[in-house]
Design a protein around this motif. Structure first.
Motif, mmCIF file in Angstrom:
data_model
loop_
_atom_site.group_PDB
_atom_site.id
_atom_site.type_symbol
_atom_site.label_atom_id
_atom_site.label_comp_id
_atom_site.label_asym_id
_atom_site.label_seq_id
_atom_site.Cartn_x
_atom_site.Cartn_y
_atom_site.Cartn_z
ATOM 1 N N GLU A 1 33.001 56.221 31.481
ATOM 2 C CA GLU A 1 32.497 54.880 31.216
ATOM 3 C C GLU A 1 33.674 53.925 31.043
ATOM 4 O O GLU A 1 34.584 54.188 30.250
ATOM 5 N N ILE A 2 33.692 52.827 31.803
ATOM 6 C CA ILE A 2 34.705 51.789 31.647
ATOM 7 C C ILE A 2 34.298 50.959 30.436
ATOM 8 O O ILE A 2 33.184 50.430 30.385
ATOM 9 N N THR A 3 35.199 50.820 29.462
ATOM 10 C CA THR A 3 34.836 50.139 28.215
ATOM 11 C C THR A 3 35.588 48.830 27.991
ATOM 12 O O THR A 3 35.255 48.101 27.066
ATOM 13 N N GLY A 4 36.592 48.529 28.811
ATOM 14 C CA GLY A 4 37.303 47.270 28.634
ATOM 15 C C GLY A 4 38.397 47.084 29.657
ATOM 16 O O GLY A 4 38.857 48.046 30.279
ATOM 17 N N PHE A 5 38.808 45.846 29.841
ATOM 18 C CA PHE A 5 39.901 45.514 30.746
ATOM 19 C C PHE A 5 40.375 44.106 30.435
ATOM 20 O O PHE A 5 39.634 43.297 29.873
ATOM 21 N N SER B 1 52.089 38.615 30.753
ATOM 22 C CA SER B 1 52.488 39.590 31.776
ATOM 23 C C SER B 1 51.904 40.974 31.530
ATOM 24 O O SER B 1 52.178 41.906 32.266
ATOM 25 N N ILE B 2 51.077 41.109 30.496
ATOM 26 C CA ILE B 2 50.554 42.404 30.074
ATOM 27 C C ILE B 2 49.061 42.510 30.384
ATOM 28 O O ILE B 2 48.316 41.545 30.216
ATOM 29 N N GLY B 3 48.639 43.687 30.835
ATOM 30 C CA GLY B 3 47.227 43.951 31.084
ATOM 31 C C GLY B 3 46.870 45.362 30.677
ATOM 32 O O GLY B 3 47.739 46.150 30.305
ATOM 33 N N PHE B 4 45.578 45.699 30.750
ATOM 34 C CA PHE B 4 45.141 47.039 30.362
ATOM 35 C C PHE B 4 43.773 47.359 30.975
ATOM 36 O O PHE B 4 43.044 46.462 31.392
ATOM 37 N N VAL B 5 43.456 48.638 30.989
ATOM 38 C CA VAL B 5 42.108 49.129 31.263
ATOM 39 C C VAL B 5 41.798 50.170 30.202
ATOM 40 O O VAL B 5 42.689 50.887 29.725
ATOM 41 N N LYS B 6 40.532 50.251 29.793
ATOM 42 C CA LYS B 6 40.073 51.231 28.802
ATOM 43 C C LYS B 6 38.880 51.979 29.387
ATOM 44 O O LYS B 6 38.045 51.376 30.052
ATOM 45 N N PHE B 7 38.815 53.271 29.083
ATOM 46 C CA PHE B 7 37.668 54.063 29.509
ATOM 47 C C PHE B 7 37.498 55.268 28.600
ATOM 48 O O PHE B 7 38.411 55.659 27.896
ATOM 49 N N THR B 8 36.263 55.787 28.608
ATOM 50 C CA THR B 8 35.985 57.022 27.857
ATOM 51 C C THR B 8 35.513 58.070 28.840
ATOM 52 O O THR B 8 35.098 57.751 29.954
#
Length: 98
Positions: free
Chosen positions: A54-58, A91-98
């Motif tokens: 599950e993608i939880t954030g970006f 300049s910073i990014g992210f992806v979150k998933f479970t």
């Protein structure tokens, strides 16, 4: 990459029913804005169940795909991510998933 929970004991053991939370951080350390960013992550299907992914954030809206049954890909197209010398925080990014 950050993975939680950390687990218990010297080998950081977790139980099979625990949900792992992943965060992949990225940053443009180049000298110009990044137009496109692609992140790849390969999951070990011998210990992880991809059907529960599950993608939880970006930080920016991505396109997402799973290839070869275990390679996750996030595509940030036309992102125009500033370089770190021009805008460190931007300049910073992210992806979150479970």
């Amino acid at each position: 990459m950050v993975v939680e929970p950390l687990g218990m004991g010297s080998c950081n053991a977790i139980t099979a029913d625990e949900t792992l939370e992943y965060q992949i951080n990225f940053q443009n350390v180049g000298t110009a804005p990044a137009q496109n960013v692609i992140i790849y992550d390969t999951l070990d299907l011998t210990v992880l169940n991809i059907s529960t992914l599950e993608i939880t954030g970006f930080s920016f809206p991505p396109l997402f795909s799973i290839t070869d049954n275990n390679v996750l890909r996030w595509y940030f197209l036309g992102i125009n991510l500033p370089d770190s010398s021009a805008d460190l925080a931007g300049s910073i990014g992210f992806v979150k998933f479970t």
